[in-house]
Scaffold this active site. Structure first.
Site, PDB file in Angstrom:
ATOM      1  CB  CYS A 131      -0.929   0.003   1.207  1.00 53.60           C
ATOM      2  SG  CYS A 131      -2.046  -1.407   1.233  1.00 53.60           S
ATOM      3  CE  LYS A 196      -8.371  -1.791   3.779  1.00 53.08           C
ATOM      4  NZ  LYS A 196      -7.968  -1.228   2.486  1.00 53.08           N
ATOM      5  CE  LYS A 249     -12.135  -2.594   2.568  1.00 53.48           C
ATOM      6  NZ  LYS A 249     -11.142  -2.008   1.730  1.00 53.48           N
ATOM      7  CB  SER A 275     -14.284  -8.818  -2.411  1.00 52.95           C
ATOM      8  OG  SER A 275     -13.174  -8.979  -1.551  1.00 52.95           O
ATOM      9  CE1 TYR A 314     -16.693  -4.748  -5.240  1.00 49.80           C
ATOM     10  CE2 TYR A 314     -16.962  -5.721  -3.059  1.00 49.80           C
ATOM     11  CZ  TYR A 314     -16.205  -5.002  -3.958  1.00 49.80           C
ATOM     12  OH  TYR A 314     -14.969  -4.528  -3.582  1.00 49.80           O
TER      13      TYR A 314
HETATM   14  C1  PBG Z   1      -7.099  -1.008  -0.827  1.00 50.79           C
HETATM   15  C2  PBG Z   1      -8.449  -1.601  -0.706  1.00 50.79           C
HETATM   16  C3  PBG Z   1      -8.759  -2.954  -0.485  1.00 50.79           C
HETATM   17  C4  PBG Z   1     -10.148  -3.041  -0.485  1.00 50.79           C
HETATM   18  C5  PBG Z   1     -10.644  -1.770  -0.715  1.00 50.79           C
HETATM   19  N1  PBG Z   1      -9.576  -0.881  -0.833  1.00 50.79           N
HETATM   20  C6  PBG Z   1      -7.884  -4.142  -0.380  1.00 50.79           C
HETATM   21  C7  PBG Z   1      -6.938  -4.291   0.714  1.00 50.79           C
HETATM   22  O1  PBG Z   1      -6.883  -3.540   1.674  1.00 50.79           O
HETATM   23  O2  PBG Z   1      -6.173  -5.255   0.599  1.00 50.79           O
HETATM   24  C8  PBG Z   1     -10.923  -4.305  -0.277  1.00 50.79           C
HETATM   25  C9  PBG Z   1     -12.344  -4.262  -0.749  1.00 50.79           C
HETATM   26  C10 PBG Z   1     -13.010  -5.591  -0.842  1.00 50.79           C
HETATM   27  O3  PBG Z   1     -12.509  -6.628  -0.398  1.00 50.79           O
HETATM   28  O4  PBG Z   1     -14.115  -5.599  -1.399  1.00 50.79           O
HETATM   29  N2  PBG Z   1      -6.952  -0.274  -2.040  1.00 50.79           N
END
Ligand code: PBG
Length: 325
Positions: A131, A196, A249, A275, A314
């Site tokens: 990241c 998060k 999240k 997801s 989604y």
């Molecule tokens: C990072 C980001 C992630 C997700 C949204 N923004 C991936 C991560 O942190 O590895 C995950 C979203 C999802 O799983 O639907 N850009």
């Protein structure tokens, strides 16, 4: 004093009209934001294996998707870009001519009223999938901050309505706010992915965004799933730094965090139905093990009941279509 008859809670459940009359929480198309993945090319619709119904879209097919979302009342999208070329410095993230920047201006040209939110992070743009900028094999917080600020400004310049940092670097809301203001974007709001977690529920997303870290994981910046007080602290810090809106999240495994955030903070609060949550429902539905429509609606309603006002999901297009009937 006690009553000498049966207290009948069933009275208000006897007909659909009565149940509707006493219903406390509703799910509406306007509650949902659809996350979309944009890639280079034309006429592209690459299905994402672990997210049935979702695809990587080129800008032209993205516009078709957005027209469909608009038609069923979904007010906005969250954009993730997958660049043709990745490098160690994530230069594609802030490129004025980058994939997300071009997608944002194409959407704003065609659909000025659609709410366009951009994910601000480096992981889709780095060749190592982390990241931010690596120093000695570890994401370097302070070296990453200017990259995030520059990325957010490029999104605002392209016309984004909201920028949404998802990287979990310390101090990023502050540097993004300062950079936006310095560039003249004083009215562009920041929606911070404030709490998060380091979650296994992001697995399918990393296939979709081609952002799996080449080594290691994200536990040095994303939160430990065992903590809720720390989530309140993360949100508090982002609010102090200037976040205009906040997010929790993932959503379903963290409904308690959504509830706690709702009670403690008065900022607009979103939940991200990620997801892996989507993939679980789709997989069980494909096997005929659950009623997909009812499970999906019940899941999203639980997030609203927990206190989220908006849900990034989604399922947005499908649910909005079901709600229209
Ligand atoms: C990072 C980001 C992630 C997700 C949204 N923004 C991936 C991560 O942190 O590895 C995950 C979203 C999802 O799983 O639907 N850009």
């Amino acid at each position: 004093m006690s009553v000498n008859h049966i207290i009948r809670t069933r009275r208000t459940r006897m007909t659909p009209a009565l149940r509707e009359f006493v219903r406390e929480h509703h799910l509406q198309p306007g509650d949902m934001i659809a996350p979309l993945f944009v890639v280079e090319g034309e006429g592209v619709r690459n299905p994402i294996g672990s997210m049935p119904g979702q695809a990587q879209l080129s800008i032209d097919t993205l516009l078709i998707e957005i027209a469909e979302l608009q038609a069923v009342g979904v007010p906005g999208v969250l954009l993730f870009g997958i660049p043709a070329v990745k490098d160690a410095e994530a230069t594609g993230a802030w490129d004025e001519n980058g994939i997300v920047q071009r997608a944002v201006s194409a959407i704003k040209d065609r659909f000025p009223d659609v709410l366009v939110i951009t994910d601000v992070c480096a992981c889709e743009y780095t060749d190592h999938g982390h990241c931010g900028i690596l120093v000695d094999g570890e994401v370097d917080n302070d070296a990453t901050l200017p990259l995030l600020a520059r990325t957010a400004v490029s999104h605002a310049r392209a016309g984004a309505d909201i920028v949404a940092p998802s990287d979990m670097m310390d101090g990023r809301v502050r540097v993004i706010r300062e950079a936006l203001d310095a560039a003249g974007y004083i009215t562009t709001p920041i929606l911070s992915y404030a709490a998060k977690y380091a979650s296994a529920f992001y697995g399918p997303f990393r296939e979709a965004a081609e952002s799996t870290p080449a080594f290691g994981d994200r536990r040095s910046h994303q939160m430990d799933p065992g903590n809720i007080r720390e989530a309140m602290r993360e949100i508090e810090i982002d609010v102090q730094e200037g976040a205009d809106m906040i997010m929790v999240k993932p959503a379903l495994p963290y409904l308690d965090v959504i509830r706690a955030a709702r009670e403690r903070f008065d900022l607009p609060l979103s939940a991200y139905n990620v997801s892996g949550e989507y993939a679980m429902v789709k997989a069980a539905a494909e096997r005929g093990w659950i009623d997909e429509q009812r499970v999906t609606m019940e899941t999203l309603l639980s997030m609203k009941r927990a206190g989220a006002e908006r849900i990034f999901t989604y399922h947005a297009k499908e649910v909005a279509t079901w709600l229209q009937r």
